[in-house]
Design a protein around this motif. Structure first.
Motif, PDB file in Angstrom:
ATOM      1  N   THR A 236     -11.398   3.957   1.413  1.00 48.94           N
ATOM      2  CA  THR A 236     -12.169   3.236   2.423  1.00 48.94           C
ATOM      3  C   THR A 236     -11.791   1.767   2.512  1.00 48.94           C
ATOM      4  N   GLY A 237     -10.857   1.335   1.661  1.00 52.12           N
ATOM      5  CA  GLY A 237     -10.412  -0.044   1.709  1.00 52.12           C
ATOM      6  C   GLY A 237     -11.165  -0.901   0.726  1.00 52.12           C
ATOM      7  N   ASP A 238     -10.454  -1.402  -0.271  1.00 54.52           N
ATOM      8  CA  ASP A 238     -11.118  -2.207  -1.307  1.00 54.52           C
ATOM      9  C   ASP A 238     -10.823  -3.697  -1.140  1.00 54.52           C
ATOM     10  N   GLY A 239     -10.458  -4.071   0.075  1.00 55.12           N
ATOM     11  CA  GLY A 239     -10.167  -5.483   0.319  1.00 55.12           C
ATOM     12  C   GLY A 239      -8.701  -5.818   0.235  1.00 55.12           C
ATOM     13  N   THR A 240      -7.909  -4.876  -0.280  1.00 56.96           N
ATOM     14  CA  THR A 240      -6.472  -5.130  -0.421  1.00 56.96           C
ATOM     15  C   THR A 240      -5.639  -4.294   0.542  1.00 56.96           C
ATOM     16  N   GLU A 241      -6.168  -3.152   0.998  1.00 60.90           N
ATOM     17  CA  GLU A 241      -5.428  -2.275   1.896  1.00 60.90           C
ATOM     18  C   GLU A 241      -6.359  -1.733   2.982  1.00 60.90           C
ATOM     19  N   ASP A 242      -5.752  -1.290   4.080  1.00 64.09           N
ATOM     20  CA  ASP A 242      -6.537  -0.754   5.180  1.00 64.09           C
ATOM     21  C   ASP A 242      -7.177   0.570   4.782  1.00 64.09           C
ATOM     22  N   ALA A 243      -8.303   0.857   5.414  1.00 62.42           N
ATOM     23  CA  ALA A 243      -8.992   2.118   5.161  1.00 62.42           C
ATOM     24  C   ALA A 243      -8.209   3.279   5.759  1.00 62.42           C
ATOM     25  N   VAL A 244      -8.327   4.437   5.120  1.00 62.87           N
ATOM     26  CA  VAL A 244      -7.715   5.663   5.628  1.00 62.87           C
ATOM     27  C   VAL A 244      -8.715   6.343   6.550  1.00 62.87           C
ATOM     28  N   GLU A 245      -8.245   6.829   7.692  1.00 68.77           N
ATOM     29  CA  GLU A 245      -9.125   7.540   8.616  1.00 68.77           C
ATOM     30  C   GLU A 245      -9.533   8.881   8.008  1.00 68.77           C
ATOM     31  N   VAL A 246     -10.830   9.153   8.014  1.00 70.89           N
ATOM     32  CA  VAL A 246     -11.360  10.419   7.499  1.00 70.89           C
ATOM     33  C   VAL A 246     -12.197  11.067   8.593  1.00 70.89           C
TER      34      VAL A 246
ATOM     35  N   ALA B  50      -3.201  10.920  -0.147  1.00 74.04           N
ATOM     36  CA  ALA B  50      -3.341   9.936   0.926  1.00 74.04           C
ATOM     37  C   ALA B  50      -3.028   8.525   0.431  1.00 74.04           C
ATOM     38  N   ILE B  51      -3.480   8.195  -0.768  1.00 72.12           N
ATOM     39  CA  ILE B  51      -3.177   6.872  -1.323  1.00 72.12           C
ATOM     40  C   ILE B  51      -1.684   6.740  -1.583  1.00 72.12           C
ATOM     41  N   GLY B  52      -1.068   7.814  -2.118  1.00 71.82           N
ATOM     42  CA  GLY B  52       0.377   7.789  -2.341  1.00 71.82           C
ATOM     43  C   GLY B  52       1.141   7.620  -1.040  1.00 71.82           C
ATOM     44  N   LEU B  53       0.722   8.315   0.005  1.00 71.82           N
ATOM     45  CA  LEU B  53       1.359   8.200   1.318  1.00 71.82           C
ATOM     46  C   LEU B  53       1.222   6.782   1.865  1.00 71.82           C
ATOM     47  N   ARG B  54       0.026   6.236   1.753  1.00 72.40           N
ATOM     48  CA  ARG B  54      -0.188   4.873   2.262  1.00 72.40           C
ATOM     49  C   ARG B  54       0.698   3.874   1.531  1.00 72.40           C
ATOM     50  N   ARG B  55       0.844   4.061   0.219  1.00 75.38           N
ATOM     51  CA  ARG B  55       1.687   3.157  -0.557  1.00 75.38           C
ATOM     52  C   ARG B  55       3.160   3.307  -0.203  1.00 75.38           C
ATOM     53  N   ALA B  56       3.526   4.472   0.355  1.00 80.61           N
ATOM     54  CA  ALA B  56       4.914   4.696   0.776  1.00 80.61           C
ATOM     55  C   ALA B  56       5.155   4.231   2.208  1.00 80.61           C
ATOM     56  N   GLY B  57       4.139   3.643   2.857  1.00 78.26           N
ATOM     57  CA  GLY B  57       4.311   3.128   4.195  1.00 78.26           C
ATOM     58  C   GLY B  57       3.930   4.090   5.296  1.00 78.26           C
ATOM     59  N   TRP B  58       3.327   5.237   4.930  1.00 77.71           N
ATOM     60  CA  TRP B  58       2.877   6.213   5.921  1.00 77.71           C
ATOM     61  C   TRP B  58       1.447   5.910   6.360  1.00 77.71           C
ATOM     62  N   THR B  59       1.037   6.541   7.465  1.00 79.26           N
ATOM     63  CA  THR B  59      -0.349   6.469   7.919  1.00 79.26           C
ATOM     64  C   THR B  59      -0.997   7.836   7.713  1.00 79.26           C
ATOM     65  N   PRO B  60      -1.798   7.993   6.678  1.00 74.84           N
ATOM     66  CA  PRO B  60      -2.453   9.292   6.453  1.00 74.84           C
ATOM     67  C   PRO B  60      -3.756   9.409   7.236  1.00 74.84           C
ATOM     68  N   VAL B  61      -4.048  10.617   7.663  1.00 71.43           N
ATOM     69  CA  VAL B  61      -5.327  10.958   8.278  1.00 71.43           C
ATOM     70  C   VAL B  61      -5.889  12.144   7.489  1.00 71.43           C
ATOM     71  N   ILE B  62      -7.099  12.018   6.967  1.00 72.95           N
ATOM     72  CA  ILE B  62      -7.695  13.088   6.175  1.00 72.95           C
ATOM     73  C   ILE B  62      -8.704  13.849   7.024  1.00 72.95           C
ATOM     74  N   VAL B  63      -8.605  15.181   7.003  1.00 66.60           N
ATOM     75  CA  VAL B  63      -9.652  16.014   7.611  1.00 66.60           C
ATOM     76  C   VAL B  63     -10.326  16.800   6.496  1.00 66.60           C
ATOM     77  N   GLU B  64     -11.632  16.927   6.610  1.00 68.82           N
ATOM     78  CA  GLU B  64     -12.436  17.606   5.601  1.00 68.82           C
ATOM     79  C   GLU B  64     -13.374  18.596   6.284  1.00 68.82           C
ATOM     80  N   ARG B  65     -13.339  19.847   5.814  1.00 70.03           N
ATOM     81  CA  ARG B  65     -14.160  20.890   6.418  1.00 70.03           C
ATOM     82  C   ARG B  65     -15.657  20.591   6.295  1.00 70.03           C
ATOM     83  N   ALA B  66     -16.068  20.030   5.158  1.00 69.42           N
ATOM     84  CA  ALA B  66     -17.490  19.734   4.942  1.00 69.42           C
ATOM     85  C   ALA B  66     -17.950  18.578   5.830  1.00 69.42           C
ATOM     86  N   ALA B  67     -19.254  18.497   6.020  1.00 70.07           N
ATOM     87  CA  ALA B  67     -19.810  17.459   6.888  1.00 70.07           C
ATOM     88  C   ALA B  67     -19.950  16.117   6.182  1.00 70.07           C
ATOM     89  N   GLU B  68     -19.796  16.105   4.851  1.00 69.93           N
ATOM     90  CA  GLU B  68     -19.927  14.863   4.097  1.00 69.93           C
ATOM     91  C   GLU B  68     -19.172  14.980   2.795  1.00 69.93           C
TER      92      GLU B  68
END
Length: 405
Positions: free
Chosen positions: A115-125, A18-36
């Motif tokens: 989640t965004g460290d102040g330099t890039e937008d957060a990725v949707e999870v 997801a970080i690699g995709l974001r750096r390439a100009g893509w918008t990643p969306v992460i889905v996770e089977r677990a609840a947390e």
């Protein structure tokens, strides 16, 4: 419009991708089977390739490493059948550049970036969410997603689907075929967990090896954390190993060794551990890691298994390299995936092949292999420790000289 990618899995491979995709100009969306988030985990070696990938992904400053300070005589011990300890070649002694971490350390560094460290937008999870069906859509991929909490199902279109959902990947099953087509059974098991305290009479950062034919117990010492235990054994009846209590299974396997104080302490610690990993050992081999607009990364594509000690490093490298390939081929997804796989596959192949040799060190297959390995490793240890002792003495002398000035 920005291209959108669905990343299935919030593990090291998924967040790296997801970080690699974001750096390439893509918008990643992460889905996770677990609840947390899964924030725990056991001891991990990061090889130089993984350390470099962490830097490439921009998480190196967030990554906590726990290498113990080496001392003359070493930090590692092996215990023989009479309970006698002797210096051993520690896994951190060679090669240079290894970083000792916990899985949670890598996860935390990746999560901070996600989640965004102040330099890039957060990725949707999206937690408690998993794909149910993956089909070809109009100019992309259509995915039927299901929320485990509400039971709601909905369809969504993406330009790319990244399967980063582990060795038993659901994405791989849906798109590439059943597990048995790609998973090689190594007829072995692993149990790993974080201990609350070190084995009595050992230093806090010591590592300990109790190895016998077809079963072995390792304690990995850390600089600023209680040790982690790693137990492994060879077995022919893998399906039966998942029946009943995993702790009782492990106790039964090591029952002939529990007169040793180290073994007793580790088995007792297992019963007190908050959680533990108990699983069979497999290796995933695939002729190709992508099909159309679906690509697999990490264990889903090339699980080298725990004996390789390269799982996390290869997952970080795979995610970073995917972003580079997409950035270099912005208008040709097929070319990007071809370039990514061509660049990465030789490295993965080498590491998969080396895992068989490493397995013999972690859990020897016979008494003869155990004896020969002990002799060879002791010879190597003497050479390595002699060099490290010289470096230690030189560094201490330089520090003393600087203080004197």
């Amino acid at each position: 419009m920005q291209k959108r990618a669905l990343v299935v899995g919030l593990g090291i491979a998924g967040m790296s991708a997801a970080i690699g995709l974001r750096r390439a100009g893509w918008t990643p969306v992460i889905v996770e089977r677990a609840a947390e988030r899964r924030t725990g985990g056991y001891f991990i070696f990061m090889f130089p390739e993984g350390v470099q990938a962490a830097a490439d992904l921009g998480i190196a400053d967030h990554l906590h490493t726990r290498n113990p300070e080496w001392r003359p005589g070493g930090n590692s011990w092996s215990v023989d059948r009479r309970g006698r300890r002797k210096p051993a070649l520690g896994l951190l002694d060679t090669p240079s550049g290894l970083a000792a971490t916990l899985r949670g350390d890598i996860e935390a560094a990746l999560w901070q970036s996600i989640t965004g460290d102040g330099t890039e937008d957060a990725v949707e999870v999206r937690f408690a969410t998993a794909p149910v069906e993956i089909t070809k859509g109009a100019g992309g991929v259509q995915v039927l997603l299901k929320n485990a909490g509400t039971g709601k199902q909905y369809r969504e279109d993406f330009d790319l689907v990244v399967g980063a959902d582990g060795m038993r990947s659901s994405v791989r099953r849906m798109v590439f075929g059943p597990d048995e087509d790609y998973m090689a059974n190594w007829k072995a098991m692993i149990c790993a967990f974080q201990m609350k305290e070190q084995v009595p009479s050992y230093e806090a950062s010591d590592s300990i090896i109790v190895s016998r034919p077809k079963r072995a117990m390792w304690v990995f010492g850390l600089a600023d954390h209680a040790p982690c235990a790693w137990l492994t054994y060879r077995t022919e009846d893998i399906p039966d190993r998942f029946a009943g209590s995993s702790i009782e299974q492990v106790r039964a396997v090591f029952s002939g060794m529990d007169d040793d104080p180290v073994v007793r302490h580790v088995l007792g610690s297992l019963e007190q551990a908050r959680d533990h990993v108990f699983d069979s050992i497999h290796q995933v081999r695939m002729p190709r890691w992508s099909k159309g607009r679906v690509v697999l990364v990490g264990d889903a594509a090339w699980c080298m298994n725990t004996y390789s000690a390269m799982g996390s490093s290869s997952s970080l490298r795979g995610g970073a390299a995917l972003g580079v390939a997409l950035r270099e081929h912005p208008d040709d997804l097929a070319a990007a995936l071809d370039a990514w796989e061509a660049g990465l596959r030789p490295y993965i192949t080498r590491q998969q092949r080396s895992a068989r040799i490493k397995q013999q060190r972690f859990v020897p297959s016979s008494r003869l292999v155990e004896a020969l390995g002990s002799v060879v490793l002791d010879l190597i240890r003497r050479v390595v420790h002699r060099r490290m002792a010289a470096e230690y003495t030189a560094a201490a002398a330089a520090a003393l000289s600087g203080t004197a000035r």
